[in-house]
Design a protein around this motif. Sequence first.
Motif, PDB file in Angstrom:
ATOM      1  N   VAL A   1       0.846  -1.197   0.000  1.00  0.00           N
ATOM      2  CA  VAL A   1       0.000   0.000   0.000  1.00  0.00           C
ATOM      3  C   VAL A   1       0.881   1.247   0.000  1.00  0.00           C
ATOM      4  O   VAL A   1       0.607   2.225  -0.712  1.00  0.00           O
ATOM      5  CB  VAL A   1      -0.937   0.004   1.229  1.00  0.00           C
ATOM      6  N   ARG A   2       1.943   1.209   0.768  1.00  0.00           N
ATOM      7  CA  ARG A   2       2.867   2.350   0.825  1.00  0.00           C
ATOM      8  C   ARG A   2       3.456   2.639  -0.557  1.00  0.00           C
ATOM      9  O   ARG A   2       3.518   3.792  -0.986  1.00  0.00           O
ATOM     10  CB  ARG A   2       3.980   2.071   1.830  1.00  0.00           C
TER      11      ARG A   2
ATOM     12  N   VAL B   1       7.297  12.640   0.014  1.00  0.00           N
ATOM     13  CA  VAL B   1       5.930  12.289  -0.393  1.00  0.00           C
ATOM     14  C   VAL B   1       5.067  11.837   0.777  1.00  0.00           C
ATOM     15  O   VAL B   1       3.909  12.250   0.907  1.00  0.00           O
ATOM     16  CB  VAL B   1       5.968  11.182  -1.467  1.00  0.00           C
ATOM     17  N   LEU B   2       5.615  10.985   1.638  1.00  0.00           N
ATOM     18  CA  LEU B   2       4.803  10.356   2.684  1.00  0.00           C
ATOM     19  C   LEU B   2       5.192  10.765   4.098  1.00  0.00           C
ATOM     20  O   LEU B   2       4.610  10.284   5.073  1.00  0.00           O
ATOM     21  CB  LEU B   2       4.897   8.831   2.561  1.00  0.00           C
ATOM     22  N   GLY B   3       6.147  11.649   4.243  1.00  0.00           N
ATOM     23  CA  GLY B   3       6.536  12.097   5.569  1.00  0.00           C
ATOM     24  C   GLY B   3       7.704  11.323   6.137  1.00  0.00           C
ATOM     25  O   GLY B   3       8.188  10.346   5.553  1.00  0.00           O
ATOM     26  N   ASN B   4       8.142  11.742   7.320  1.00  0.00           N
ATOM     27  CA  ASN B   4       9.361  11.223   7.926  1.00  0.00           C
ATOM     28  C   ASN B   4       9.068  10.590   9.277  1.00  0.00           C
ATOM     29  O   ASN B   4       8.377  11.163  10.108  1.00  0.00           O
ATOM     30  CB  ASN B   4      10.360  12.375   8.097  1.00  0.00           C
ATOM     31  N   MET B   5       9.621   9.381   9.502  1.00  0.00           N
ATOM     32  CA  MET B   5       9.424   8.711  10.790  1.00  0.00           C
ATOM     33  C   MET B   5      10.075   9.480  11.938  1.00  0.00           C
ATOM     34  O   MET B   5       9.583   9.474  13.067  1.00  0.00           O
ATOM     35  CB  MET B   5      10.016   7.294  10.719  1.00  0.00           C
ATOM     36  N   LYS B   6      11.182  10.158  11.658  1.00  0.00           N
ATOM     37  CA  LYS B   6      11.935  10.833  12.718  1.00  0.00           C
ATOM     38  C   LYS B   6      11.151  11.962  13.371  1.00  0.00           C
ATOM     39  O   LYS B   6      11.258  12.185  14.581  1.00  0.00           O
ATOM     40  CB  LYS B   6      13.253  11.352  12.150  1.00  0.00           C
TER      41      LYS B   6
ATOM     42  N   PHE C   1       2.880   5.988  -2.739  1.00  0.00           N
ATOM     43  CA  PHE C   1       4.047   6.774  -3.140  1.00  0.00           C
ATOM     44  C   PHE C   1       3.969   7.129  -4.629  1.00  0.00           C
ATOM     45  O   PHE C   1       4.149   8.283  -5.024  1.00  0.00           O
ATOM     46  CB  PHE C   1       5.326   5.998  -2.851  1.00  0.00           C
ATOM     47  N   HIS C   2       3.665   6.135  -5.448  1.00  0.00           N
ATOM     48  CA  HIS C   2       3.613   6.378  -6.890  1.00  0.00           C
ATOM     49  C   HIS C   2       2.381   7.195  -7.289  1.00  0.00           C
ATOM     50  O   HIS C   2       2.409   7.908  -8.289  1.00  0.00           O
ATOM     51  CB  HIS C   2       3.631   5.042  -7.647  1.00  0.00           C
ATOM     52  N   CYS C   3       1.325   7.099  -6.485  1.00  0.00           N
ATOM     53  CA  CYS C   3       0.106   7.843  -6.796  1.00  0.00           C
ATOM     54  C   CYS C   3       0.221   9.312  -6.388  1.00  0.00           C
ATOM     55  O   CYS C   3      -0.248  10.199  -7.108  1.00  0.00           O
ATOM     56  CB  CYS C   3      -1.083   7.187  -6.091  1.00  0.00           C
ATOM     57  N   LEU C   4       0.857   9.580  -5.235  1.00  0.00           N
ATOM     58  CA  LEU C   4       0.870  10.925  -4.665  1.00  0.00           C
ATOM     59  C   LEU C   4       2.081  11.763  -5.064  1.00  0.00           C
ATOM     60  O   LEU C   4       2.014  12.985  -5.018  1.00  0.00           O
ATOM     61  CB  LEU C   4       0.821  10.833  -3.129  1.00  0.00           C
TER      62      LEU C   4
END
Length: 231
Positions: free
Chosen positions: A118-119, A137-142, A123-126
């Motif tokens: 899904v990730r 694109v999807l943000g940072n875990m840190k 990623f490819h869609c957004l």
Amino acid sequence: MEDKKYAIELEVVTPLSVGAGNDNDWMRGIDFVQKDGKVYVLDMRKLAEEGIDIDRLTTLFENSDEKGISLLIGNKLDNVSKHVFISPVSTTNVIKTFLRTQLYNKPVVAGSSIKGSVRSALFHCLREKGDNTNEVVLGNMKDGTDLMRFVRIADIEMPSTALINTKIFNLRKDGTEWLGGWKHGTSETTGQYRPNGFNTLYECVVPGKKGFGFIALAGKAFELMAANTEK
């Protein structure tokens, strides 16, 4: 934004293998025997319950003596097996097993694997042209902005598995030209298909099988993160 939970259905469209790891591979003459076109995956508890001589069996296991194991068990193979499969081809190699639940020994597709897919799709869609990193694109875990931390996907149990034969198809050089062919041995690659030789049996979920699970979205936590990010 409210927290929400959705029922989902997973349908397999091509043979699906979710590996349980090399340590869980089935070895012929130890974990399984092949007889009359079937693969019998043995169960030690059932072997003991059926009165099979475990000391003799252990010696046979040490020597991978499949014929001796079959003779010792006799007509009780079905009774002492935890899995019985139709064998697509005879093999001397290990069988690559499917991931299973510890408690009920059911084949399962891990929610983490689905979440990874899904990730990738998101990623490819957004992503916009030039955006090539997950952080953009999807943000940072840190810093807690990673979108997928607000998504939870449950493991999905599947109803059954079967054995699928796989074969190596590789490139070979004929003079200056590269040709595709089936690999039958260390130095034998031809255009003629044979099911044996550099082949591996995989325990797979076959096309058409369905499993059910859920996906949960932590809407309130996402909304709080978004509000803090805007400050």
